[in-house]
Design an enzyme around this catalytic site. Structure first.
Site, short mmCIF file in Angstrom:
data_model
loop_
_atom_site.label_atom_id
_atom_site.label_comp_id
_atom_site.label_asym_id
_atom_site.label_seq_id
_atom_site.Cartn_x
_atom_site.Cartn_y
_atom_site.Cartn_z
N THR A 154 1.08 -0.81 -0.14
CA THR A 154 -0.07 0.06 -0.10
C THR A 154 1.15 1.41 0.44
O THR A 154 2.15 1.05 0.52
CB THR A 154 -0.97 0.09 1.55
OG1 THR A 154 -1.87 -1.32 1.18
CG2 THR A 154 -1.21 1.41 1.87
N ARG A 182 -14.41 -7.16 -0.05
CA ARG A 182 -14.17 -6.47 1.27
C ARG A 182 -12.94 -5.35 1.28
O ARG A 182 -12.05 -4.46 -0.11
CB ARG A 182 -12.68 -7.15 1.56
CG ARG A 182 -11.74 -7.47 3.11
CD ARG A 182 -10.49 -6.53 2.37
NE ARG A 182 -9.50 -6.40 3.46
CZ ARG A 182 -8.38 -6.06 3.43
NH1 ARG A 182 -8.00 -4.93 2.57
NH2 ARG A 182 -7.69 -5.75 4.52
N VAL A 183 -13.17 -4.66 1.83
CA VAL A 183 -12.56 -3.36 2.34
C VAL A 183 -12.27 -3.70 3.77
O VAL A 183 -12.10 -3.70 4.55
CB VAL A 183 -13.99 -1.93 2.16
CG1 VAL A 183 -13.14 -0.96 2.54
CG2 VAL A 183 -14.63 -2.05 0.80
N GLY A 184 -11.01 -2.63 3.75
CA GLY A 184 -9.77 -2.96 4.90
C GLY A 184 -9.71 -1.40 5.56
O GLY A 184 -10.72 -0.40 4.92
N THR A 205 0.00 1.52 6.91
CA THR A 205 -0.13 0.28 6.52
C THR A 205 -0.40 -0.68 6.71
O THR A 205 0.29 -0.54 8.17
CB THR A 205 0.90 0.42 5.17
OG1 THR A 205 1.02 -0.95 4.18
CG2 THR A 205 2.23 0.99 6.08
N GLY A 206 -0.71 -2.86 6.49
CA GLY A 206 -0.52 -3.32 7.34
C GLY A 206 -2.25 -4.06 7.28
O GLY A 206 -2.95 -3.88 6.35
N GLY A 208 -5.62 -4.55 7.65
CA GLY A 208 -6.75 -3.97 7.87
C GLY A 208 -7.72 -3.50 9.12
O GLY A 208 -7.51 -3.09 9.52
#
Ligand code: ASP
Length: 285
Positions: A154, A182-184, A205-206, A208
């Site tokens: 990301t 899917r949404v992070g 970042t990572g 989500g």
């Protein structure tokens, strides 16, 4: 006063053999954002310019380089936020644009909304005159990956301009092999990004699903608002992630209203770069 930009190319563990590629990508992005600031441009224009460079670079999990979902499609999430007004714009699960961050900005500036998703986001982009972007044949022929909870690469940027305004942007293709729809954390205000001229700016970042549990970006900005140096705040928020979310994986970049920066991560890498009126380009991670 100091002004500048810090960018990241994602918290990940699999960069080792491609580190130089990542470092050159973030350096190019930081330079693009810095060019805007040095010419007297706004922090919003600077973060958008920097993120667009990384969205156009197949190295990163954003824009063209986005990870595929389980259907072998890309679904991208992005946010941009203005620290002077606290207005933000986001898109989620958008599929046919080259620069999701630009569509996020259009959401912020041309609609009464903060987040538009899926086919609605693609339709909005077309209405705003953005041509449909088609995945390259190479990307289309990639085998749909199996689900993984590893973070991707990301991208994000935080900038402070010469007028003292902060802005932030984050853009992603999400996690590898995610379920369609899917949404992070990335497009969520306070999780994937936050900016407030009074406290600071953050891009995360990572994984989500881990980061959103502690609303990581807003929480880190609050620590800066309480007087912590961005480096101290970045390290403190990573400790909180590890303590409150066992196995939590991520990283964050921060900038405070004085233009000081911080970065911390618990993955093998989080390539990041910054430039300010006080300091030439630095690349780490
Ligand atoms: N945070 C992103 C997501 O979960 C992934 C990443 O940072 O690489 O969608």
């Amino acid at each position: 006063m100091t002004y500048g930009i810090i960018v990241h190319g994602g918290a990940g563990d699999d960069y080792d053999d491609r580190l130089e590629e990542f470092q050159s990508g973030v350096a190019q992005a930081a330079r693009a954002g810095w060019a805007v600031l040095a010419a007297g441009g706004s922090a919003l224009d600077a973060v958008e310019a920097a993120v667009q460079v990384m969205e156009a670079c197949p190295t990163f999990d954003a824009g063209e380089g986005s990870f595929l979902n389980q259907n072998g499609e890309i679904e991208m999430d992005a946010i941009i936020m203005d620290g002077s007004t606290l207005k933000s714009g986001s898109v989620a699960a958008i599929q046919r644009v080259q620069h999701p961050v630009h569509v996020a900005r259009l959401v912020m500036e041309h609609t009464p909304h903060a987040l538009i998703v899926g086919s609605g986001a693609d339709a909005f982009a077309r209405r705003m005159g953005i041509p449909a972007f088609v995945m390259s044949p190479a990307k289309q022929s990639e085998i749909p990956p199996s689900p993984s909870s590893q973070p991707g690469d990301t991208v994000g940027a935080v900038a402070l301009d010469a007028s003292g305004h902060l802005a932030v942007a984050t853009s992603t293709g999400g996690t590898l092999g995610k379920l369609p729809g899917r949404v992070g954390d990335s497009p969520l205000v306070g999780s994937g990004a936050y900016a407030d001229d009074l406290s600071g700016g953050a891009s995360a970042t990572g994984v989500g699903e881990h980061l959103m549990r502690i609303v990581i970006s807003k929480s880190a900005c609050d620590l800066m608002g309480q007087g912590q140096h961005p480096q101290q705040a970045a390290e403190a928020i990573m400790r909180r992630l590890e303590e409150r979310v066992p196995g939590g994986i991520g990283g964050i970049i921060l900038m405070d209203p004085q233009g000081r920066v911080g970065a911390a991560y618990n993955t093998h890498h989080m390539v990041h770069a910054w430039i300010s009126s006080e300091q030439p380009l630095q690349v780490r991670g």
